[in-house]
Write an enzyme that holds these catalytic residues in place. Structure first.
Site, PDB file in Angstrom:
ATOM      1  N   GLY A 230     -13.595 -24.578 -78.471  1.00  0.00           N
ATOM      2  CA  GLY A 230     -13.480 -23.177 -78.882  1.00  0.00           C
ATOM      3  C   GLY A 230     -14.844 -22.515 -78.950  1.00  0.00           C
ATOM      4  O   GLY A 230     -15.638 -22.609 -78.006  1.00  0.00           O
ATOM      5  N   ASP A 262      -9.135 -11.655 -77.753  1.00  0.00           N
ATOM      6  CA  ASP A 262      -7.916 -12.456 -77.601  1.00  0.00           C
ATOM      7  C   ASP A 262      -8.284 -13.770 -76.913  1.00  0.00           C
ATOM      8  O   ASP A 262      -8.761 -13.762 -75.779  1.00  0.00           O
ATOM      9  CB  ASP A 262      -6.916 -11.658 -76.749  1.00  0.00           C
ATOM     10  CG  ASP A 262      -5.580 -12.362 -76.567  1.00  0.00           C
ATOM     11  OD1 ASP A 262      -5.408 -13.486 -77.087  1.00  0.00           O
ATOM     12  OD2 ASP A 262      -4.699 -11.781 -75.908  1.00  0.00           O
ATOM     13  N   GLY A 267      -8.763 -21.410 -72.572  1.00  0.00           N
ATOM     14  CA  GLY A 267      -8.811 -22.761 -71.990  1.00  0.00           C
ATOM     15  C   GLY A 267      -8.424 -22.730 -70.520  1.00  0.00           C
ATOM     16  O   GLY A 267      -9.006 -23.445 -69.701  1.00  0.00           O
ATOM     17  N   ASP A 268      -7.464 -21.895 -70.186  1.00  0.00           N
ATOM     18  CA  ASP A 268      -7.044 -21.768 -68.783  1.00  0.00           C
ATOM     19  C   ASP A 268      -8.171 -21.179 -67.946  1.00  0.00           C
ATOM     20  O   ASP A 268      -8.403 -21.608 -66.804  1.00  0.00           O
ATOM     21  CB  ASP A 268      -5.798 -20.889 -68.685  1.00  0.00           C
ATOM     22  CG  ASP A 268      -4.633 -21.466 -69.467  1.00  0.00           C
ATOM     23  OD1 ASP A 268      -4.557 -22.705 -69.578  1.00  0.00           O
ATOM     24  OD2 ASP A 268      -3.804 -20.679 -69.976  1.00  0.00           O
ATOM     25  N   SER A 309      -6.379 -11.210 -68.108  1.00  0.00           N
ATOM     26  CA  SER A 309      -7.687 -11.139 -68.768  1.00  0.00           C
ATOM     27  C   SER A 309      -8.742 -11.951 -68.015  1.00  0.00           C
ATOM     28  O   SER A 309      -9.884 -12.054 -68.472  1.00  0.00           O
ATOM     29  CB  SER A 309      -7.594 -11.627 -70.214  1.00  0.00           C
ATOM     30  OG  SER A 309      -7.496 -13.037 -70.261  1.00  0.00           O
TER      31      SER A 309
END
Ligand code: RIB
Length: 316
Positions: A230, A262, A267-268, A309
């Protein structure tokens, strides 16, 4: 031959509510609603494509508006699509995002659960031998394993993003990956199930490098393991003697602070960007690919939404 990233995985229509704080059991809250494309597979394909790679997406879709959305978006961004038709509805996800950009997600797998192993494996090679095959665990693990094996047989670098954390995956499937990319929750779950080691996900980013490296080696054996942490960036661990152009076996890659709107799909973004960089710039040291992927993922958190995004930011 042209390099290509093949992503095998899920497409979902995401239904997203922005709320002040995530709901508790029994609560009724108000929130701003938006819907858009998602699914870990599609998000990763979009990231790989927008990071500049020729990209193919192998998935299963229903016969509905969600499937039309998937086809239109692939055509618009230039993603080659191999979609297995299913009688189940196209996948869906209900997502709450709080004011800090944290989320919780419920997935209705729908058609994704019908992805056939034979279909997935056969379409990995549609564009000739792929350079990188990237998969996740929102599709049946048999299909994911067969696609990974097909990638290996074709000489591709195979990346498994073992997400979500509650997905069970056999050890033999993990071993098909050259590179494993769990986040801290997924890493803790895998350590519990496959190594018999109990660690709190929150404790992972505090561990010293050698401890973290030892855990990665216990899980990964012959694979490179990247634990994404993160806001703390990520940790990279290579097997002895297989450093992928790096000079050290393990290291941290920090993240530059950003205005987080957001984190859905961050991770993607990391996985798709990593795959694209590996495919486009094979001569680079691994740490360069990871640094690009971290930057790309961090940029993706500045925009709301999942697949949409993903920034247009080419690996270079
Ligand atoms: O990783 C984020 C994704 O998880 C969302 O787009 C949602 O569809 C779920 O699959």
């Amino acid at each position: 031959a042209m390099s290509e990233v093949v992503v095998v995985g899920s497409f979902n229509v995401d239904h997203v509510w922005r709320v002040a704080s995530l709901p508790q059991a029994g609560a009724t809250l108000g929130g701003d609603y938006a819907s858009g494309p998602g699914g870990k597979g599609f998000n990763q394909a979009m990231a790989a494509r927008r990071a500049g790679a020729n990209t193919r997406f192998v998935c299963a879709l229903g016969d509905d508006a969600g499937a039309q959305l998937a086809r239109a978006l692939c055509a618009a961004d230039g993603i080659a699509l191999a979609a297995q038709p299913s009688e189940s509805p196209t996948g869906t996800a209900g997502i709450y995002v709080d004011a800090a950009g944290r989320n919780c997600i419920v997935v209705g797998a729908g058609a994704n659960a019908a992805l056939d192993a034979g279909f997935a494996a056969a379409h990995v090679g549609d564009g000739g031998a792929p350079t990188v095959v990237l998969a996740q665990l929102e599709s049946p693990v048999e299909a994911i394993a067969m696609a990974m094996q097909a990638g290996r047989d074709a000489g591709a670098t195979v990346i498994l993003n073992p997400a979500p954390a509650n997905a069970a995956v056999p050890g033999a499937t993990l071993e098909l990956a050259h590179i494993l990319t769990p986040n801290e929750t997924e890493f803790a779950a895998l350590l519990g199930r496959h190594v018999g080691e109990r660690i709190e996900p929150e404790a992972l980013s505090q561990l010293d490098q050698q401890r973290l490296h030892a855990h990665c080696r216990a899980l990964g054996h012959d694979s490179t393991v990247i634990v994404t942490l993160g806001g703390s960036g990520c940790f990279v661990s290579h097997p002895e003697g297989q450093l992928r152009g790096d000079t050290v076996a393990c290291y941290r890659v920090p993240i530059e602070p950003t205005q987080v709107v957001d984190t859905t799909g961050a991770g993607d973004a990391f996985n798709g960007a990593l795959a694209a960089s590996l495919a486009l710039l094979p001569a680079r040291a691994f740490a360069e690919h990871v640094r690009f992927a971290v930057r790309y993922a961090s940029r993706s958190t500045e925009l709301a939404g999942a697949a949409l995004s993903m920034p247009r930011m080419a690996a270079c």
